[in-house]
Design a protein around this motif. Structure first.
Motif, PDB file in Angstrom:
ATOM      1  N   ALA A 160       0.832  -1.204   0.000  1.00 21.77           N
ATOM      2  CA  ALA A 160       0.000   0.000   0.000  1.00 21.77           C
ATOM      3  C   ALA A 160       0.866   1.253   0.000  1.00 21.77           C
ATOM      4  CB  ALA A 160      -0.922  -0.004   1.214  1.00 21.77           C
ATOM      5  N   ILE A 161       1.960   1.222   0.734  1.00 26.15           N
ATOM      6  CA  ILE A 161       2.872   2.367   0.776  1.00 26.15           C
ATOM      7  C   ILE A 161       3.508   2.599  -0.585  1.00 26.15           C
ATOM      8  CG2 ILE A 161       5.075   3.189   1.725  1.00 26.15           C
ATOM      9  CD1 ILE A 161       4.280   1.942   4.390  1.00 26.15           C
ATOM     10  N   THR A 162       3.941   1.521  -1.235  1.00 28.15           N
ATOM     11  CA  THR A 162       4.543   1.646  -2.566  1.00 28.15           C
ATOM     12  C   THR A 162       3.547   2.214  -3.564  1.00 28.15           C
ATOM     13  OG1 THR A 162       6.094  -0.185  -2.186  1.00 28.15           O
ATOM     14  CG2 THR A 162       5.608   0.383  -4.475  1.00 28.15           C
ATOM     15  N   GLU A 163       2.304   1.718  -3.525  1.00 26.20           N
ATOM     16  CA  GLU A 163       1.269   2.228  -4.424  1.00 26.20           C
ATOM     17  C   GLU A 163       1.028   3.714  -4.178  1.00 26.20           C
ATOM     18  OE1 GLU A 163      -3.448   1.354  -5.560  1.00 26.20           O
ATOM     19  OE2 GLU A 163      -2.362   0.023  -4.186  1.00 26.20           O
ATOM     20  N   TYR A 164       0.965   4.088  -2.915  1.00 23.68           N
ATOM     21  CA  TYR A 164       0.774   5.498  -2.553  1.00 23.68           C
ATOM     22  C   TYR A 164       1.939   6.348  -3.050  1.00 23.68           C
ATOM     23  CZ  TYR A 164       1.102   9.650   0.418  1.00 23.68           C
ATOM     24  OH  TYR A 164       1.249  10.938   0.861  1.00 23.68           O
ATOM     25  N   LEU A 165       3.162   5.884  -2.830  1.00 23.69           N
ATOM     26  CA  LEU A 165       4.334   6.664  -3.210  1.00 23.69           C
ATOM     27  C   LEU A 165       4.436   6.831  -4.727  1.00 23.69           C
ATOM     28  CD1 LEU A 165       7.029   5.299  -0.718  1.00 23.69           C
ATOM     29  CD2 LEU A 165       6.008   7.587  -0.757  1.00 23.69           C
ATOM     30  N   LEU A 166       4.155   5.782  -5.469  1.00 29.55           N
ATOM     31  CA  LEU A 166       4.238   5.876  -6.932  1.00 29.55           C
ATOM     32  C   LEU A 166       3.221   6.873  -7.479  1.00 29.55           C
ATOM     33  CD1 LEU A 166       4.821   2.166  -7.988  1.00 29.55           C
ATOM     34  CD2 LEU A 166       6.401   4.080  -8.285  1.00 29.55           C
ATOM     35  N   LEU A 167       2.002   6.820  -6.953  1.00 32.17           N
ATOM     36  CA  LEU A 167       0.953   7.730  -7.401  1.00 32.17           C
ATOM     37  C   LEU A 167       1.353   9.175  -7.113  1.00 32.17           C
ATOM     38  CD1 LEU A 167      -1.943   8.179  -8.492  1.00 32.17           C
ATOM     39  CD2 LEU A 167      -2.744   7.966  -6.131  1.00 32.17           C
ATOM     40  N   ASN A 168       1.850   9.423  -5.913  1.00 34.93           N
ATOM     41  CA  ASN A 168       2.191  10.779  -5.518  1.00 34.93           C
ATOM     42  C   ASN A 168       3.529  11.230  -6.096  1.00 34.93           C
ATOM     43  OD1 ASN A 168       0.176  12.053  -3.406  1.00 34.93           O
ATOM     44  ND2 ASN A 168       0.229   9.846  -3.044  1.00 34.93           N
ATOM     45  N   TYR A 169       4.428  10.298  -6.369  1.00 38.87           N
ATOM     46  CA  TYR A 169       5.687  10.654  -7.033  1.00 38.87           C
ATOM     47  C   TYR A 169       5.416  11.164  -8.444  1.00 38.87           C
ATOM     48  CZ  TYR A 169      10.535  10.315  -8.654  1.00 38.87           C
ATOM     49  OH  TYR A 169      11.791  10.596  -9.172  1.00 38.87           O
ATOM     50  N   GLN A 170       4.495  10.491  -9.128  1.00 40.35           N
ATOM     51  CA  GLN A 170       4.128  10.945 -10.472  1.00 40.35           C
ATOM     52  C   GLN A 170       3.527  12.353 -10.417  1.00 40.35           C
ATOM     53  OE1 GLN A 170       1.553   8.271 -12.595  1.00 40.35           O
ATOM     54  NE2 GLN A 170       1.258   9.669 -14.316  1.00 40.35           N
ATOM     55  N   ARG A 171       2.690  12.601  -9.431  1.00 44.84           N
ATOM     56  CA  ARG A 171       2.105  13.939  -9.289  1.00 44.84           C
ATOM     57  C   ARG A 171       3.194  14.969  -8.978  1.00 44.84           C
ATOM     58  NH1 ARG A 171      -2.647  16.395  -8.947  1.00 44.84           N
ATOM     59  NH2 ARG A 171      -2.795  18.334  -7.732  1.00 44.84           N
ATOM     60  N   TYR A 172       4.100  14.611  -8.065  1.00 47.94           N
ATOM     61  CA  TYR A 172       5.206  15.510  -7.717  1.00 47.94           C
ATOM     62  C   TYR A 172       6.020  15.888  -8.959  1.00 47.94           C
ATOM     63  CZ  TYR A 172      10.137  16.303  -6.560  1.00 47.94           C
ATOM     64  OH  TYR A 172      11.428  16.772  -6.539  1.00 47.94           O
ATOM     65  N   LEU A 173       6.373  14.888  -9.775  1.00 52.90           N
ATOM     66  CA  LEU A 173       7.178  15.163 -10.967  1.00 52.90           C
ATOM     67  C   LEU A 173       6.448  16.100 -11.928  1.00 52.90           C
ATOM     68  CD1 LEU A 173       8.624  11.603 -11.724  1.00 52.90           C
ATOM     69  CD2 LEU A 173       9.790  13.513 -10.605  1.00 52.90           C
ATOM     70  N   ASN A 174       5.185  15.832 -12.172  1.00 48.88           N
ATOM     71  CA  ASN A 174       4.434  16.678 -13.099  1.00 48.88           C
ATOM     72  C   ASN A 174       4.217  18.082 -12.550  1.00 48.88           C
ATOM     73  OD1 ASN A 174       3.662  15.165 -15.619  1.00 48.88           O
ATOM     74  ND2 ASN A 174       2.938  13.692 -14.114  1.00 48.88           N
ATOM     75  N   LYS A 175       4.094  18.204 -11.227  1.00 53.30           N
ATOM     76  CA  LYS A 175       3.956  19.528 -10.617  1.00 53.30           C
ATOM     77  C   LYS A 175       5.272  20.310 -10.699  1.00 53.30           C
ATOM     78  CE  LYS A 175      -0.248  20.246  -9.282  1.00 53.30           C
ATOM     79  NZ  LYS A 175      -0.985  21.483  -9.665  1.00 53.30           N
ATOM     80  N   MET A 176       6.385  19.627 -10.623  1.00 52.04           N
ATOM     81  CA  MET A 176       7.677  20.285 -10.799  1.00 52.04           C
ATOM     82  C   MET A 176       7.855  20.738 -12.252  1.00 52.04           C
ATOM     83  SD  MET A 176       9.374  20.530  -7.929  1.00 52.04           S
ATOM     84  CE  MET A 176      11.151  20.524  -8.220  1.00 52.04           C
ATOM     85  N   ILE A 177       7.422  19.927 -13.179  1.00 44.98           N
ATOM     86  CA  ILE A 177       7.461  20.312 -14.591  1.00 44.98           C
ATOM     87  C   ILE A 177       6.603  21.545 -14.829  1.00 44.98           C
ATOM     88  CG2 ILE A 177       6.794  19.598 -16.924  1.00 44.98           C
ATOM     89  CD1 ILE A 177       7.551  16.726 -16.137  1.00 44.98           C
ATOM     90  N   ALA A 178       5.452  21.611 -14.147  1.00 45.39           N
ATOM     91  CA  ALA A 178       4.509  22.714 -14.346  1.00 45.39           C
ATOM     92  C   ALA A 178       5.107  24.066 -13.977  1.00 45.39           C
ATOM     93  CB  ALA A 178       3.234  22.468 -13.539  1.00 45.39           C
ATOM     94  N   ILE A 179       6.050  24.086 -13.015  1.00 47.74           N
ATOM     95  CA  ILE A 179       6.663  25.365 -12.635  1.00 47.74           C
ATOM     96  C   ILE A 179       8.048  25.536 -13.260  1.00 47.74           C
ATOM     97  CG2 ILE A 179       5.339  25.552 -10.495  1.00 47.74           C
ATOM     98  CD1 ILE A 179       7.849  24.673  -8.955  1.00 47.74           C
ATOM     99  N   GLY A 180       8.340  24.705 -14.238  1.00 52.39           N
ATOM    100  CA  GLY A 180       9.591  24.859 -14.980  1.00 52.39           C
ATOM    101  C   GLY A 180      10.803  24.282 -14.300  1.00 52.39           C
ATOM    102  N   LEU A 181      10.609  23.339 -13.365  1.00 54.28           N
ATOM    103  CA  LEU A 181      11.732  22.734 -12.653  1.00 54.28           C
ATOM    104  C   LEU A 181      11.790  21.223 -12.871  1.00 54.28           C
ATOM    105  CD1 LEU A 181      11.692  24.705  -9.270  1.00 54.28           C
ATOM    106  CD2 LEU A 181      13.257  24.989 -11.204  1.00 54.28           C
ATOM    107  N   GLY A 182      11.425  20.797 -14.058  1.00 57.97           N
ATOM    108  CA  GLY A 182      11.489  19.373 -14.377  1.00 57.97           C
ATOM    109  C   GLY A 182      12.902  18.833 -14.416  1.00 57.97           C
ATOM    110  N   GLY A 183      13.880  19.720 -14.496  1.00 53.23           N
ATOM    111  CA  GLY A 183      15.278  19.298 -14.494  1.00 53.23           C
ATOM    112  C   GLY A 183      15.903  19.336 -13.114  1.00 53.23           C
ATOM    113  N   ALA A 184      15.079  19.444 -12.075  1.00 49.04           N
ATOM    114  CA  ALA A 184      15.613  19.562 -10.707  1.00 49.04           C
ATOM    115  C   ALA A 184      14.744  18.771  -9.738  1.00 49.04           C
ATOM    116  CB  ALA A 184      15.679  21.024 -10.288  1.00 49.04           C
TER     117      ALA A 184
END
Length: 261
Positions: A160-184
């Motif tokens: 359950a923790i892995t499923e939660y982390l993967l779902l939220n990791y994907q959101r985190y990455l896309n949110k970083m891309i949204a503010i122009g920090l996909g390379g960080a």
């Protein structure tokens, strides 16, 4: 003199030996923060406090207890009731990966060609940091939130923790891309370590990332983001995993994202 006071003075004096050039390493602090105390360090610096603290890259070399002692008093000054180290020691596993595949859905293997990854008929292009003029309207506004969900499952349910982390990791990455920090971005290993680190101290994981995101948006308005326009030749397809619309690759301590076109 108490041990804590002696330790504090020793580290203060050591910090005085660094010049102003070393202090510049504190810029974009939140993109480098890999633990609770490192994030609080960034928050203290952003508030203009902690003049006695060593530069970030020196601060992170200390163990948890030392970091906490350095931060405790100044954290209180900006309204943070700092959580002290617990008995549980969390180990960061740099190469920790989620259960994602490098194969495309149609069974075709992926290949890398410079700044592109091709999986059958699907192409992924390298994500670089972007200038503010390239961002969507409102990307840096207060209303754009990270929005990670809260984990409410059992702390012993690894699946359950892995499923939660993967779902939220994907959101985190896309949110970083949204503010122009996909390379960080943080690697999955660092992201999952933060989850365990914060949970062990009773600190909200989603809340901490919301705080981090608010500071990153402020930084993005005033600081130029470092550009990484080309992926290194050594980056191999075996270093990559597919996660939703992204191919997430890691070489050493650096994340490289490729977005599906």
């Amino acid at each position: 003199m108490s041990f804590e006071r002696h330790l504090f003075l020793v580290l203060v004096m050591a910090g005085l030996g660094f010049n102003s050039q070393s202090a510049r390493a504190d810029k974009w602090c939140f993109t480098h923060a890999e633990s609770y105390y490192q994030q609080v360090f960034c928050q203290v610096k952003a508030a203009g406090k902690g003049k006695h603290l060593p530069p970030f890259y020196e601060f992170k070399k200390n163990n948890e207890t030392t970091q906490a002692l350095l931060l405790k008093r100044v954290a209180q000054q900006i309204g943070i009731n700092l959580k002290m180290p617990g008995k549980q020691k969390i180990e960061m596993i740099e190469n920790r990966r989620g259960p994602v595949r490098t194969k495309a859905q149609d069974g075709a293997y992926c290949t890398r060609d410079d700044n592109k990854i091709r999986c059958g008929d699907t192409t992924y292009r390298l994500v670089a940091n972007r200038a503010n003029s390239e961002l969507a309207s409102g990307a840096l506004a207060a209303g754009n939130r990270m929005g990670l969900s809260v984990y409410d499952g059992s702390v012993t349910d690894a699946n359950a923790i892995t499923e939660y982390l993967l779902l939220n990791y994907q959101r985190y990455l896309n949110k970083m891309i949204a503010i122009g920090l996909g390379g960080a971005t943080l690697s999955y290993g660092k992201f999952s370590y933060l989850f365990e680190d914060l949970r062990s101290k009773g600190v909200s994981f989603s809340g901490r990332f919301e705080t981090m995101y608010s500071y990153l948006k402020k930084d993005k308005k005033t600081l130029s983001a470092p550009s990484r326009s080309s992926a290194p030749d050594e980056l191999a397809i075996e270093d990559c995993d597919r996660l939703g619309n992204l191919m997430v690759c890691r070489l050493g301590r650096i994340n490289w994202l490729f977005d599906r076109q």
